[in-house]
Design an enzyme around this catalytic site. Sequence first.
Site, mmCIF file in Angstrom:
data_model
loop_
_atom_site.group_PDB
_atom_site.id
_atom_site.type_symbol
_atom_site.label_atom_id
_atom_site.label_comp_id
_atom_site.label_asym_id
_atom_site.label_seq_id
_atom_site.Cartn_x
_atom_site.Cartn_y
_atom_site.Cartn_z
ATOM 1 N N MET A 183 0.846 -1.203 0.000
ATOM 2 C CA MET A 183 0.000 0.000 0.000
ATOM 3 C C MET A 183 0.881 1.252 0.000
ATOM 4 O O MET A 183 0.393 2.358 0.280
ATOM 5 C CB MET A 183 -0.924 -0.006 1.211
ATOM 6 N N TYR A 226 4.031 4.000 0.840
ATOM 7 C CA TYR A 226 4.719 4.629 1.974
ATOM 8 C C TYR A 226 5.758 3.643 2.509
ATOM 9 O O TYR A 226 5.743 3.212 3.648
ATOM 10 C CB TYR A 226 3.756 5.106 3.076
ATOM 11 N N HIS A 271 8.925 1.288 3.495
ATOM 12 C CA HIS A 271 9.949 1.317 4.539
ATOM 13 C C HIS A 271 10.849 0.093 4.366
ATOM 14 O O HIS A 271 10.652 -0.712 3.442
ATOM 15 C CB HIS A 271 9.303 1.364 5.928
ATOM 16 N N HIS A 306 9.283 -3.346 3.650
ATOM 17 C CA HIS A 306 8.943 -3.600 2.244
ATOM 18 C C HIS A 306 10.209 -3.930 1.451
ATOM 19 O O HIS A 306 10.219 -4.838 0.620
ATOM 20 C CB HIS A 306 8.285 -2.366 1.609
ATOM 21 N N GLN A 329 -10.398 -2.658 1.830
ATOM 22 C CA GLN A 329 -9.958 -3.339 3.056
ATOM 23 C C GLN A 329 -9.978 -2.423 4.279
ATOM 24 O O GLN A 329 -9.560 -2.818 5.361
ATOM 25 C CB GLN A 329 -8.574 -3.975 2.874
ATOM 26 N N GLY A 365 4.717 -10.487 3.754
ATOM 27 C CA GLY A 365 5.474 -10.344 4.999
ATOM 28 C C GLY A 365 4.801 -11.070 6.149
ATOM 29 O O GLY A 365 3.568 -11.045 6.272
ATOM 30 N N ARG A 417 2.162 2.724 9.198
ATOM 31 C CA ARG A 417 1.368 3.424 10.215
ATOM 32 C C ARG A 417 2.229 3.932 11.374
ATOM 33 O O ARG A 417 1.734 4.716 12.190
ATOM 34 C CB ARG A 417 0.250 2.519 10.734
HETATM 35 P P1 AMP Z 1 1.495 -2.995 3.390
HETATM 36 O O1 AMP Z 1 2.051 -1.947 2.490
HETATM 37 O O2 AMP Z 1 1.509 -2.619 4.841
HETATM 38 O O3 AMP Z 1 0.169 -3.531 2.916
HETATM 39 O O4 AMP Z 1 2.497 -4.230 3.302
HETATM 40 C C1 AMP Z 1 2.853 -4.810 2.076
HETATM 41 C C2 AMP Z 1 3.581 -6.107 2.337
HETATM 42 O O5 AMP Z 1 4.747 -5.825 3.110
HETATM 43 C C3 AMP Z 1 2.755 -7.110 3.154
HETATM 44 O O6 AMP Z 1 3.002 -8.417 2.684
HETATM 45 C C4 AMP Z 1 3.273 -6.914 4.554
HETATM 46 O O7 AMP Z 1 3.129 -8.049 5.372
HETATM 47 C C5 AMP Z 1 4.729 -6.629 4.276
HETATM 48 N N1 AMP Z 1 5.332 -5.907 5.395
HETATM 49 C C6 AMP Z 1 4.880 -4.758 5.969
HETATM 50 N N2 AMP Z 1 5.655 -4.423 7.019
HETATM 51 C C7 AMP Z 1 6.621 -5.385 7.114
HETATM 52 C C8 AMP Z 1 7.725 -5.621 8.001
HETATM 53 N N3 AMP Z 1 7.987 -4.799 9.012
HETATM 54 N N4 AMP Z 1 8.482 -6.707 7.788
HETATM 55 C C9 AMP Z 1 8.213 -7.555 6.764
HETATM 56 N N5 AMP Z 1 7.198 -7.403 5.906
HETATM 57 C C10 AMP Z 1 6.397 -6.331 6.077
#
Ligand code: AMP
Length: 286
Positions: A30, A32, A34, A37, A61, A147, A187
């Site tokens: 999504m 932003y 870090h 990712h 979602q 993740g 977040r």
């Molecule tokens: P998001 O952008 O939060 O939807 O996350 C995108 C993908 O990155 C998802 O598969 C998350 O589980 C993974 N992810 C987010 N934060 C972390 C983290 N700290 N360590 C490993 N994977 C992560």
Amino acid sequence: MKLISDIDSFQMMMDQHRRSGKKISFIPTMGYLHQGHVSLFLKAKEKSDITIASIFVNPSQFGKNEDLSSYPRDISRDYFICERSGIDYIFYPSAGDMYKPGERTSVTVNELSDKLEGEYRPGHFSGVATIVLKLLNIINPDILFLGQKDAQQVVIIKKMMEDLNIKTKMEIVPTYREKNGLAMSSRNTYLTEKEKNEAGVIYKALQYAKDRIVSKEITVADEIKKQMTDIITSGAPDSKVQYVSITDNKNLDMIEDLSKYKGEILISLAVYFGRTRLIDNIIIRN
Ligand code: AMP
């Protein structure tokens, strides 16, 4: 690196790569971005010829009272991070293109979607499963990278792929953490410095639980949950633990007596710091 928003032309490019025998990895996000990712990007790059990251803040979602409008976004920064990580394509569709007016289809992985996070975020996992399936259909990657940070998402997407005969393989990447143990998350930008420091206590509580379970010092799940809650609230007095749960890592069923359970144990929790809701988990292979 190319950034593509148009679904049809992106789908055509992916078809071409597949026809020429390229191995395609896909990491849905999504944005932003870090270091968490990036750890997925680097793993994906290691394992494939073409690496695709999608950046899409998926409206379906988010619950009505959740943070869809305030969710952090910065596409120029994300572009730079993707480029530096060796991503080949950013797929960056608009919400209007991903969800056309009049769409009537959604995907629900029954039962699993109502447990843990699903209890507090009704509809969330239908939104997640639907967008992941749409993205898989557009890209048709060889490997999907997720993740471990979002443990229930992993369990649900795995089950969806199995049930719907999706041939894409899945790789799960360990949770990437700050020095104090706080799991990285987009977040986290909502947190103050003080909250960020205090939030390290979440990982301490998870590790405490892991140690007690591995050493078989405590076998009653309720006792571990209570102690974890105490550790968190004493380390971060202004935080509020929403839930701590101890389940198996497949059906997400509660485990009460840990001495009787063999297999992967998932300890997961959600904690509020002010209005920011943090989730984290740890897996114990028993
Ligand atoms: P998001 O952008 O939060 O939807 O996350 C995108 C993908 O990155 C998802 O598969 C998350 O589980 C993974 N992810 C987010 N934060 C972390 C983290 N700290 N360590 C490993 N994977 C992560």
